[in-house]
Design an enzyme around this catalytic site. Sequence first.
Site, PDB file in Angstrom:
ATOM      1  N   THR A   1       0.827  -1.216   0.000  1.00  0.00           N
ATOM      2  CA  THR A   1       0.000   0.000   0.000  1.00  0.00           C
ATOM      3  C   THR A   1       0.859   1.263   0.000  1.00  0.00           C
ATOM      4  OG1 THR A   1      -1.624  -1.232   1.272  1.00  0.00           O
ATOM      5  CG2 THR A   1      -1.887   1.153   1.241  1.00  0.00           C
TER       6      THR A   1
ATOM      7  N   GLU B   1      -7.941  -3.975  10.091  1.00  0.00           N
ATOM      8  CA  GLU B   1      -7.376  -5.228   9.574  1.00  0.00           C
ATOM      9  C   GLU B   1      -8.335  -6.377   9.910  1.00  0.00           C
ATOM     10  OE1 GLU B   1      -4.089  -5.559   8.411  1.00  0.00           O
ATOM     11  OE2 GLU B   1      -3.556  -3.473   8.712  1.00  0.00           O
TER      12      GLU B   1
ATOM     13  N   LYS C   1       3.646   3.636  18.888  1.00  0.00           N
ATOM     14  CA  LYS C   1       3.820   5.038  18.451  1.00  0.00           C
ATOM     15  C   LYS C   1       4.105   5.930  19.655  1.00  0.00           C
ATOM     16  CE  LYS C   1       0.607   4.293  14.634  1.00  0.00           C
ATOM     17  NZ  LYS C   1      -0.823   4.350  14.277  1.00  0.00           N
TER      18      LYS C   1
ATOM     19  N   ASP D   1      -0.664  -0.951  18.786  1.00  0.00           N
ATOM     20  CA  ASP D   1      -0.241  -0.048  17.718  1.00  0.00           C
ATOM     21  C   ASP D   1      -0.006   1.362  18.284  1.00  0.00           C
ATOM     22  OD1 ASP D   1      -0.331   0.662  14.614  1.00  0.00           O
ATOM     23  OD2 ASP D   1      -1.570   2.131  15.654  1.00  0.00           O
TER      24      ASP D   1
ATOM     25  N   VAL E   1       4.931   7.246  12.875  1.00  0.00           N
ATOM     26  CA  VAL E   1       3.987   7.743  13.881  1.00  0.00           C
ATOM     27  C   VAL E   1       2.973   8.652  13.217  1.00  0.00           C
ATOM     28  CG1 VAL E   1       3.716   8.939  16.085  1.00  0.00           C
ATOM     29  CG2 VAL E   1       5.856   7.760  15.592  1.00  0.00           C
TER      30      VAL E   1
HETATM   31  N1  LIG Z   1      -0.906   1.404   5.313  1.00  0.00           N
HETATM   32  C1  LIG Z   1      -0.898   2.449   6.135  1.00  0.00           C
HETATM   33  O1  LIG Z   1      -1.869   3.214   6.206  1.00  0.00           O
HETATM   34  C2  LIG Z   1       0.295   2.722   6.983  1.00  0.00           C
HETATM   35  C3  LIG Z   1       0.311   3.876   7.787  1.00  0.00           C
HETATM   36  C4  LIG Z   1       1.449   4.163   8.563  1.00  0.00           C
HETATM   37  C5  LIG Z   1       2.518   3.286   8.558  1.00  0.00           C
HETATM   38  N2  LIG Z   1       2.439   2.138   7.794  1.00  0.00           N
HETATM   39  C6  LIG Z   1       3.590   1.241   7.831  1.00  0.00           C
HETATM   40  O2  LIG Z   1       4.118   1.142   6.532  1.00  0.00           O
HETATM   41  C7  LIG Z   1       4.696  -0.159   6.353  1.00  0.00           C
HETATM   42  C8  LIG Z   1       4.085  -0.802   5.109  1.00  0.00           C
HETATM   43  O3  LIG Z   1       2.703  -0.908   5.307  1.00  0.00           O
HETATM   44  P1  LIG Z   1       1.707  -1.280   4.103  1.00  0.00           P
HETATM   45  O4  LIG Z   1       0.344  -0.945   4.576  1.00  0.00           O
HETATM   46  O5  LIG Z   1       2.185  -0.709   2.836  1.00  0.00           O
HETATM   47  O6  LIG Z   1       1.881  -2.871   4.081  1.00  0.00           O
HETATM   48  P2  LIG Z   1       1.501  -3.864   2.907  1.00  0.00           P
HETATM   49  O7  LIG Z   1       0.459  -3.272   2.034  1.00  0.00           O
HETATM   50  O8  LIG Z   1       1.239  -5.176   3.538  1.00  0.00           O
HETATM   51  O9  LIG Z   1       2.845  -3.947   2.037  1.00  0.00           O
HETATM   52  C9  LIG Z   1       3.966  -4.642   2.445  1.00  0.00           C
HETATM   53  C10 LIG Z   1       4.701  -5.089   1.204  1.00  0.00           C
HETATM   54  O10 LIG Z   1       5.909  -5.691   1.612  1.00  0.00           O
HETATM   55  C11 LIG Z   1       5.998  -6.986   1.045  1.00  0.00           C
HETATM   56  N3  LIG Z   1       6.653  -7.873   2.009  1.00  0.00           N
HETATM   57  C12 LIG Z   1       6.229  -8.164   3.255  1.00  0.00           C
HETATM   58  N4  LIG Z   1       7.085  -9.009   3.854  1.00  0.00           N
HETATM   59  C13 LIG Z   1       8.062  -9.262   2.945  1.00  0.00           C
HETATM   60  C14 LIG Z   1       9.221 -10.061   2.977  1.00  0.00           C
HETATM   61  N5  LIG Z   1       9.544 -10.796   4.054  1.00  0.00           N
HETATM   62  N6  LIG Z   1       9.981 -10.091   1.885  1.00  0.00           N
HETATM   63  C15 LIG Z   1       9.671  -9.372   0.800  1.00  0.00           C
HETATM   64  N7  LIG Z   1       8.580  -8.584   0.696  1.00  0.00           N
HETATM   65  C16 LIG Z   1       7.793  -8.532   1.772  1.00  0.00           C
HETATM   66  C17 LIG Z   1       4.578  -7.422   0.807  1.00  0.00           C
HETATM   67  O11 LIG Z   1       4.533  -8.382  -0.208  1.00  0.00           O
HETATM   68  P3  LIG Z   1       3.272  -9.352  -0.420  1.00  0.00           P
HETATM   69  O12 LIG Z   1       2.391  -8.644  -1.381  1.00  0.00           O
HETATM   70  O13 LIG Z   1       3.849 -10.596  -0.940  1.00  0.00           O
HETATM   71  O14 LIG Z   1       2.629  -9.559   0.918  1.00  0.00           O
HETATM   72  C18 LIG Z   1       3.922  -6.108   0.392  1.00  0.00           C
HETATM   73  O15 LIG Z   1       4.070  -5.856  -0.964  1.00  0.00           O
HETATM   74  C19 LIG Z   1       4.425  -0.912   7.664  1.00  0.00           C
HETATM   75  O16 LIG Z   1       5.535  -0.784   8.513  1.00  0.00           O
HETATM   76  C20 LIG Z   1       3.229  -0.164   8.247  1.00  0.00           C
HETATM   77  O17 LIG Z   1       3.144  -0.278   9.671  1.00  0.00           O
HETATM   78  C21 LIG Z   1       1.373   1.859   7.024  1.00  0.00           C
END
Ligand SMILES: NC(=O)c1ccc[n+]([C@@H]2O[C@H](COP(=O)([O-])OP(=O)(O)OC[C@H]3O[C@@H](n4cnc5c(N)ncnc54)[C@H](OP(=O)(O)O)[C@@H]3O)[C@@H](O)[C@H]2O)c1
Length: 421
Positions: free
Chosen positions: A11, A181, A196, A192, A123
């Site tokens: 994402t 989630e 933060k 969570d 955060v």
């Molecule tokens: N989304 C939000 O609103 C938000 C807000 C603040 C902070 N964050 C932080 O931003 C970070 C990313 O969040 P996100 O929402 O973008 O997560 P996400 O949509 O689950 O994306 C994670 C990506 O990393 C890949 N991945 C996960 N584990 C892996 C591994 N071991 N090896 C290789 N690739 C791997 C996943 O691949 P697959 O497709 O194969 O699973 C996916 O493409 C996290 O730390 C989250 O806490 C997110």
Amino acid sequence: VIKIAIVGFGTVGESVARILTNDPREQLSLSMIFNRNVQRKKVDWISSDVVWTEDFEVVLESDVDVIVELVGGMHPAADWLEAGLAAGKAVVTANKQVIAEHGSELITRSVDVGRPLLFEAAVAGGIPIVRGLNAGLAGDSIIHILGLLNGTCNYILTRMAVAKIAFETALKEAQQKGFAEADPTADVDGGDAGAKLSILTAIGLGCPVSVGDIPMDSIRPVEYVDFSYADRLGSTIRQVARAKVVEDKKDAVCASVGPMLVPQDSELARTQGSENIVVVTGNRGGRTAFSGHGAGGDPTAVAVVSDLMEIAMVGQVRTAWPTERAQGNVQVDYDAKHYLRFVVVDAPGILAKIAAVLSRYEINVDSILQEPGWSKSELPFVVTLEHCNTSSVRAALSEINGLGFHAKKPLWLPILDRGES
Ligand SMILES: NC(=O)c1ccc[n+]([C@@H]2O[C@H](COP(=O)([O-])OP(=O)(O)OC[C@H]3O[C@@H](n4cnc5c(N)ncnc54)[C@H](OP(=O)(O)O)[C@@H]3O)[C@@H](O)[C@H]2O)c1
């Protein structure tokens, strides 16, 4: 121009790539994207110059200047941040878990190798609170941080209040709309927001604390009836994360995460839906509020790209994490007014029994509220308490819990003072 590798094309990773592609900055150049099983991740809107890989060693051995870690979770992300710094790369991450647990070691490492480690997105997503504390308010001495740091909880609690629905119904709705989630544990039970808060406590109050030491209460036991009683008290309910310096102690803070009553006219109450807010109080500057979108691909990606811009423009920036300080203590006892909601099988003398236990602990009752029209077999009523220590309330409640008239476990919520919120 700095060359960037996005590690984790989910994402946030995709949103970062979209900004770098559709709204290019002359200082930033996307040159590599890493993800497991990368073939299925490829999209046609990314320039053909960008290298796609599923081998992290290829990232480390490449000429990229900055690794942007967006895979999330503790492992292998923590090792990749460390390996990135060791390979001489700057690192940007949105990973609250890793920074909350390993912030001190990673910042020390970053200083040792002379490469920056920035984590604005870890955060409150798009809200620039890390930079706000680190730079904007660096001239003040911060004494109190109060925040709504979890958009899922805020969405659920505001929906319960507005639509008069139960927690489970609001949670399902949040999941359907993508605000929660499939497993909501970390959000609703406080983990969570706790992670933060521990980051904000380190950079804002100068006292690093372990996430596990912060007391956390779930929002699950909050029911719609609590909003109607809160309304009669001029309040509503929010999941509040707060940390306060303990006077005369540099190595201790008073911190907690959990549902609280907050005054309806406060900034916290006005923060609706999935939005976040952080209210920071300094000794000299007084209160400063930061609010906005605490999550979501685009707002979070803005924070990531802002970190990249800072690295491009300033070079070796350092977050004011007190690496030289040992981990501080979290004081769990604090003074507040309190809200106790009982649901009882009605019988004469229940109030007198509750009052007798409270008076034994020298706790004064402030008010008693009972809405009409409820069944005698599940009768909810509320007792509010004047200012007293949480330890006294805990002890009194454990005695009251043992009395035989409860139809449900009592709910205890601290009440945030008007001046504090
Ligand atoms: N989304 C939000 O609103 C938000 C807000 C603040 C902070 N964050 C932080 O931003 C970070 C990313 O969040 P996100 O929402 O973008 O997560 P996400 O949509 O689950 O994306 C994670 C990506 O990393 C890949 N991945 C996960 N584990 C892996 C591994 N071991 N090896 C290789 N690739 C791997 C996943 O691949 P697959 O497709 O194969 O699973 C996916 O493409 C996290 O730390 C989250 O806490 C997110």
